[in-house]
Design a protein around this motif. Structure first.
Motif, mmCIF file in Angstrom:
data_model
loop_
_atom_site.group_PDB
_atom_site.id
_atom_site.type_symbol
_atom_site.label_atom_id
_atom_site.label_comp_id
_atom_site.label_asym_id
_atom_site.label_seq_id
_atom_site.Cartn_x
_atom_site.Cartn_y
_atom_site.Cartn_z
ATOM 1 N N ASN A 85 24.662 6.825 0.288
ATOM 2 C CA ASN A 85 23.522 7.344 0.742
ATOM 3 C C ASN A 85 22.494 6.297 1.623
ATOM 4 N N TYR A 86 21.947 6.903 2.541
ATOM 5 C CA TYR A 86 20.650 6.014 3.130
ATOM 6 C C TYR A 86 19.702 6.843 3.529
ATOM 7 N N THR A 87 18.369 6.720 3.291
ATOM 8 C CA THR A 87 17.155 7.171 4.029
ATOM 9 C C THR A 87 17.334 7.231 4.967
ATOM 10 N N PRO A 88 16.798 8.267 5.726
ATOM 11 C CA PRO A 88 16.928 8.620 7.253
ATOM 12 C C PRO A 88 16.708 7.352 8.255
ATOM 13 N N SER A 89 15.568 6.686 7.785
ATOM 14 C CA SER A 89 14.946 5.627 8.728
ATOM 15 C C SER A 89 15.863 4.581 8.787
ATOM 16 N N VAL A 90 16.837 4.467 7.913
ATOM 17 C CA VAL A 90 17.638 3.145 8.036
ATOM 18 C C VAL A 90 19.070 3.352 8.240
ATOM 19 N N ARG A 91 19.494 4.685 8.534
ATOM 20 C CA ARG A 91 20.840 5.194 8.523
ATOM 21 C C ARG A 91 21.283 4.480 9.962
ATOM 22 N N GLY A 92 22.553 4.021 10.052
ATOM 23 C CA GLY A 92 22.865 3.469 11.451
ATOM 24 C C GLY A 92 22.600 2.072 11.525
ATOM 25 N N ARG A 93 21.519 1.408 10.683
ATOM 26 C CA ARG A 93 21.061 0.163 10.921
ATOM 27 C C ARG A 93 21.353 -0.807 9.606
ATOM 28 N N PHE A 94 21.405 -0.243 8.415
ATOM 29 C CA PHE A 94 21.501 -0.603 7.254
ATOM 30 C C PHE A 94 23.023 -0.266 6.722
ATOM 31 N N THR A 95 23.842 -1.329 5.950
ATOM 32 C CA THR A 95 25.016 -1.036 5.232
ATOM 33 C C THR A 95 24.703 -1.476 3.840
ATOM 34 N N LEU B 293 16.411 -4.689 12.864
ATOM 35 C CA LEU B 293 15.064 -4.747 11.922
ATOM 36 C C LEU B 293 14.004 -4.317 12.923
ATOM 37 N N LYS B 294 12.966 -3.641 12.135
ATOM 38 C CA LYS B 294 11.670 -3.238 12.626
ATOM 39 C C LYS B 294 10.458 -3.688 11.789
ATOM 40 N N PRO B 295 9.355 -3.773 12.364
ATOM 41 C CA PRO B 295 8.175 -4.437 11.796
ATOM 42 C C PRO B 295 8.055 -3.172 10.328
ATOM 43 N N GLU B 296 8.357 -2.138 10.690
ATOM 44 C CA GLU B 296 8.206 -1.135 9.501
ATOM 45 C C GLU B 296 9.176 -1.038 8.333
ATOM 46 N N ASP B 297 10.112 -2.122 8.521
ATOM 47 C CA ASP B 297 11.199 -2.312 7.371
ATOM 48 C C ASP B 297 10.631 -3.429 6.576
ATOM 49 N N THR B 298 9.394 -4.060 6.939
ATOM 50 C CA THR B 298 8.900 -4.975 6.049
ATOM 51 C C THR B 298 8.336 -4.574 4.739
ATOM 52 N N ALA B 299 8.797 -5.297 3.765
ATOM 53 C CA ALA B 299 8.553 -4.534 2.289
ATOM 54 C C ALA B 299 9.166 -5.784 1.359
ATOM 55 N N VAL B 300 9.011 -5.610 0.113
ATOM 56 C CA VAL B 300 9.696 -6.262 -0.995
ATOM 57 C C VAL B 300 10.878 -5.221 -1.159
ATOM 58 N N TYR B 301 12.094 -5.905 -1.138
ATOM 59 C CA TYR B 301 13.337 -5.188 -1.252
ATOM 60 C C TYR B 301 13.784 -5.390 -3.035
ATOM 61 N N SER B 302 14.181 -4.404 -3.703
ATOM 62 C CA SER B 302 14.467 -4.638 -5.043
ATOM 63 C C SER B 302 16.063 -4.106 -5.369
ATOM 64 N N CYS B 303 16.843 -4.524 -6.127
ATOM 65 C CA CYS B 303 17.874 -3.731 -6.413
ATOM 66 C C CYS B 303 18.003 -3.291 -7.800
ATOM 67 N N GLY C 168 0.683 -1.369 0.046
ATOM 68 C CA GLY C 168 -0.073 0.256 -0.168
ATOM 69 C C GLY C 168 0.649 1.250 0.067
ATOM 70 N N LYS C 169 2.213 1.109 -0.011
ATOM 71 C CA LYS C 169 3.128 2.319 0.066
ATOM 72 C C LYS C 169 3.808 2.482 -1.217
ATOM 73 N N ARG C 170 4.288 3.523 -1.527
ATOM 74 C CA ARG C 170 5.245 3.741 -2.767
ATOM 75 C C ARG C 170 6.587 3.377 -2.449
ATOM 76 N N ARG C 171 7.326 2.867 -3.801
ATOM 77 C CA ARG C 171 8.586 2.504 -3.574
ATOM 78 C C ARG C 171 9.498 3.634 -3.247
ATOM 79 N N GLU C 172 10.298 3.233 -2.348
ATOM 80 C CA GLU C 172 11.276 3.977 -1.469
ATOM 81 C C GLU C 172 12.716 3.840 -1.670
ATOM 82 N N LEU C 173 13.433 4.652 -1.843
ATOM 83 C CA LEU C 173 15.163 4.370 -2.107
ATOM 84 C C LEU C 173 15.493 4.114 -0.701
ATOM 85 N N VAL C 174 16.226 3.114 -0.348
ATOM 86 C CA VAL C 174 16.703 2.689 0.966
ATOM 87 C C VAL C 174 17.953 3.078 1.110
#
Length: 116
Positions: free
Chosen positions: A57-67, A84-94, A41-47
């Motif tokens: 570069n990282y989107t602010p919500s993952v900075r410090g947690r993702f590499t 990881l947090k429940p709000e990280d639930t998504a389909v991830y694509s490269c 239900g959400k738009r695709r987001e650059l992680v």
């Protein structure tokens, strides 16, 4: 260029996963690589993104947690995800790009589900 993403799965809150994107074909023109995600239900987001020159570069919500990182002469793209947090639930694509938008490729997604 074909991209194959893997590594998704079900993990509990606070857990870790590492996503891998393997590129096949000639990537000599590719100058920028990235991970995107799309939650239901959400738009695709650059992680996270990385350039051939090493700019990250990282989107602010993952900075410090993702590499984000690369390997195998940049034919493999990784995303190490921790805390990881429940709000990280998504389909991830490269995504691989020449940096100008003329030549770009997107792999199929891999589902990450974080349970609370």
């Amino acid at each position: 260029v074909q991209l194959q993403a893997s590594g998704g799965g079900l993990v509990q809150t606070g857990g870790s996963l590492r996503l891998t994107c393997a590129a096949s074909g000639n990537i000599d023109n590719m100058n920028a690589m990235a991970w995107y995600r799309q939650a239901p239900g959400k738009r695709r987001e650059l992680v996270a993104s990385i350039t051939r020159g090493g700019a990250i570069n990282y989107t602010p919500s993952v900075r410090g947690r993702f590499t984000i990182s690369t390997g195998n002469a940049m034919k493999t793209l990784y995303l190490q995800m921790s805390s990881l947090k429940p709000e990280d639930t998504a389909v991830y694509s490269c995504y691989f790009s020449d940096g100008s938008g003329v030549e770009e490729y997107r792999g199929q997604g891999t589902l990450v589900t974080v349970s609370s």
